[in-house]
Design a protein around this motif. Structure first.
Motif, mmCIF file in Angstrom:
data_model
loop_
_atom_site.group_PDB
_atom_site.id
_atom_site.type_symbol
_atom_site.label_atom_id
_atom_site.label_comp_id
_atom_site.label_asym_id
_atom_site.label_seq_id
_atom_site.Cartn_x
_atom_site.Cartn_y
_atom_site.Cartn_z
ATOM 1 N N VAL A 37 0.925 -1.041 -0.026
ATOM 2 C CA VAL A 37 -0.216 0.109 -0.017
ATOM 3 C C VAL A 37 0.863 1.181 0.176
ATOM 4 C CG1 VAL A 37 -1.515 1.347 1.288
ATOM 5 C CG2 VAL A 37 -1.802 -1.093 0.921
ATOM 6 N N VAL A 38 1.948 1.347 0.808
ATOM 7 C CA VAL A 38 2.806 2.317 0.757
ATOM 8 C C VAL A 38 3.541 2.481 -0.562
ATOM 9 C CG1 VAL A 38 4.984 3.330 1.833
ATOM 10 C CG2 VAL A 38 3.299 2.389 3.514
ATOM 11 N N PHE A 39 3.788 1.754 -1.172
ATOM 12 C CA PHE A 39 4.480 1.827 -2.175
ATOM 13 C C PHE A 39 3.404 2.150 -3.561
ATOM 14 C CE2 PHE A 39 8.280 0.126 -0.544
ATOM 15 C CZ PHE A 39 9.262 0.990 -0.889
ATOM 16 N N GLY A 40 2.319 1.557 -3.215
ATOM 17 C CA GLY A 40 1.066 1.759 -3.962
ATOM 18 C C GLY A 40 0.666 3.199 -4.354
ATOM 19 N N VAL A 41 1.102 3.789 -3.416
ATOM 20 C CA VAL A 41 0.603 5.307 -3.439
ATOM 21 C C VAL A 41 1.430 5.977 -4.331
ATOM 22 C CG1 VAL A 41 0.732 7.381 -2.159
ATOM 23 C CG2 VAL A 41 -0.466 5.506 -1.064
ATOM 24 N N PHE A 42 2.820 5.748 -4.311
ATOM 25 C CA PHE A 42 3.908 6.220 -5.271
ATOM 26 C C PHE A 42 3.481 5.716 -6.864
ATOM 27 C CE2 PHE A 42 6.245 6.023 -1.424
ATOM 28 C CZ PHE A 42 6.397 7.443 -1.071
ATOM 29 N N TYR A 43 3.053 4.536 -7.013
ATOM 30 C CA TYR A 43 2.948 3.927 -8.217
ATOM 31 C C TYR A 43 1.543 4.687 -8.775
ATOM 32 C CZ TYR A 43 6.502 0.577 -8.291
ATOM 33 O OH TYR A 43 7.730 -0.134 -8.189
ATOM 34 N N ALA A 44 0.509 4.928 -7.841
ATOM 35 C CA ALA A 44 -0.703 5.485 -8.325
ATOM 36 C C ALA A 44 -0.473 6.859 -8.684
ATOM 37 C CB ALA A 44 -1.738 5.388 -7.281
ATOM 38 N N TYR A 45 0.568 7.560 -8.114
ATOM 39 C CA TYR A 45 0.694 8.801 -8.430
ATOM 40 C C TYR A 45 1.391 8.972 -9.756
ATOM 41 C CZ TYR A 45 2.747 13.613 -8.844
ATOM 42 O OH TYR A 45 3.128 14.947 -9.223
ATOM 43 N N VAL A 47 0.723 6.927 -12.343
ATOM 44 C CA VAL A 47 -0.305 6.615 -13.094
ATOM 45 C C VAL A 47 -1.232 7.788 -13.236
ATOM 46 C CG1 VAL A 47 -2.320 5.249 -13.319
ATOM 47 C CG2 VAL A 47 -0.750 4.100 -12.506
ATOM 48 N N TRP A 48 -1.548 8.437 -12.260
ATOM 49 C CA TRP A 48 -2.219 9.817 -12.123
ATOM 50 C C TRP A 48 -1.615 10.886 -13.157
ATOM 51 C CZ3 TRP A 48 -7.147 11.236 -11.373
ATOM 52 C CH2 TRP A 48 -7.385 12.717 -11.305
ATOM 53 N N GLU A 49 -0.255 10.945 -12.931
ATOM 54 C CA GLU A 49 0.529 11.750 -13.922
ATOM 55 C C GLU A 49 0.412 11.474 -15.203
ATOM 56 O OE1 GLU A 49 5.045 13.716 -13.308
ATOM 57 O OE2 GLU A 49 4.747 11.508 -12.856
ATOM 58 N N ALA A 50 0.401 10.051 -15.740
ATOM 59 C CA ALA A 50 0.623 9.618 -16.882
ATOM 60 C C ALA A 50 -1.004 9.971 -17.411
ATOM 61 C CB ALA A 50 0.716 8.095 -16.956
ATOM 62 N N VAL A 51 -2.118 9.970 -16.591
ATOM 63 C CA VAL A 51 -3.172 10.085 -17.408
ATOM 64 C C VAL A 51 -3.423 11.726 -17.685
ATOM 65 C CG1 VAL A 51 -5.777 10.261 -16.608
ATOM 66 C CG2 VAL A 51 -4.671 8.188 -16.100
ATOM 67 N N GLY A 52 -2.643 12.533 -16.742
ATOM 68 C CA GLY A 52 -2.757 13.969 -16.793
ATOM 69 C C GLY A 52 -1.887 14.255 -18.210
ATOM 70 N N ASN A 53 -0.926 13.569 -18.347
ATOM 71 C CA ASN A 53 -0.272 13.837 -19.753
ATOM 72 C C ASN A 53 -0.904 13.507 -20.882
ATOM 73 O OD1 ASN A 53 2.242 14.610 -18.388
ATOM 74 N ND2 ASN A 53 3.154 12.430 -18.503
ATOM 75 N N LEU A 54 -1.726 12.343 -20.819
ATOM 76 C CA LEU A 54 -2.677 11.951 -22.115
ATOM 77 C C LEU A 54 -3.491 13.098 -22.243
ATOM 78 C CD1 LEU A 54 -3.317 9.756 -24.009
ATOM 79 C CD2 LEU A 54 -4.949 8.958 -22.294
ATOM 80 N N VAL A 55 -4.277 13.534 -21.064
ATOM 81 C CA VAL A 55 -5.352 14.476 -21.479
ATOM 82 C C VAL A 55 -4.354 15.738 -21.743
ATOM 83 C CG1 VAL A 55 -6.920 15.793 -20.076
ATOM 84 C CG2 VAL A 55 -6.922 13.538 -19.763
ATOM 85 N N GLY A 56 -3.462 16.130 -21.070
ATOM 86 C CA GLY A 56 -2.834 17.398 -21.575
ATOM 87 C C GLY A 56 -2.313 17.377 -22.886
ATOM 88 N N MET A 57 -1.762 16.625 -23.198
ATOM 89 C CA MET A 57 -1.147 16.481 -24.675
ATOM 90 C C MET A 57 -2.197 16.347 -25.714
ATOM 91 S SD MET A 57 2.154 16.831 -24.316
ATOM 92 C CE MET A 57 2.500 16.214 -26.101
ATOM 93 N N ASN A 58 -3.522 15.738 -25.427
ATOM 94 C CA ASN A 58 -4.463 15.838 -26.229
ATOM 95 C C ASN A 58 -5.090 17.161 -26.438
ATOM 96 O OD1 ASN A 58 -6.098 14.656 -28.212
ATOM 97 N ND2 ASN A 58 -7.667 13.853 -26.654
#
Length: 132
Positions: A37-45, A47-58
């Motif tokens: 769970v502790v490391f999952g928070v970092f990995y989830a961030y 993923v959130w950053e990658a989704v932001g990149n997808l939306v932002g670049m689009n």
């Protein structure tokens, strides 16, 4: 080695299976979940950053009146899937190991994800990706 030279505390018994031998070293379930769970928070961030990149670049491409190429879409989608795959792999590889080994696996996976995310950012920022 002869019986006379064998250590006195040794019985010579071999564990029945490798699972029984590693069962004593395995991390308790609650600690394994806590580490994940502790490391999952970092990995989830990530993923959130990658989704932001997808939306932002689009949105950025739409604002310029152009569309992302298939290679660009693929790279952005891989950026979303990669942290999930690396986290799952680190969790699977560390499921029967000690807590230190699990932490090292999650850290190594997170470092890999960060390096690849930096590479993707560099490709888009420096216009080094020309798939037209």
């Amino acid at each position: 080695m002869t019986e006379a030279s064998a250590p006195t505390g040794s019985t010579g018994a071999v564990p029945a299976s490798a699972e029984q031998a590693s069962a004593g070293r395995a991390t308790p379930l609650w600690l394994s979940i806590t580490i994940a769970v502790v490391f999952g928070v970092f990995y989830a961030y990530d993923v959130w950053e990658a989704v932001g990149n997808l939306v932002g670049m689009n949105l950025y491409a739409d604002g310029l009146g152009i569309a992302l190429t298939g290679g660009g879409w693929a790279l952005l989608v891989i950026g979303i899937a990669l942290p999930l795959l690396v986290f799952g792999t680190a969790f699977w590889l560390g499921r029967r190991r000690g807590p230190l080994a699990q932490i090292v696996l999650f850290l190594a996976g997170f470092a890999l994800v960060q390096v690849l995310a930096a590479d993707v950012s560099a490709l888009f920022e420096l216009s080094g990706l020309d798939l037209s």
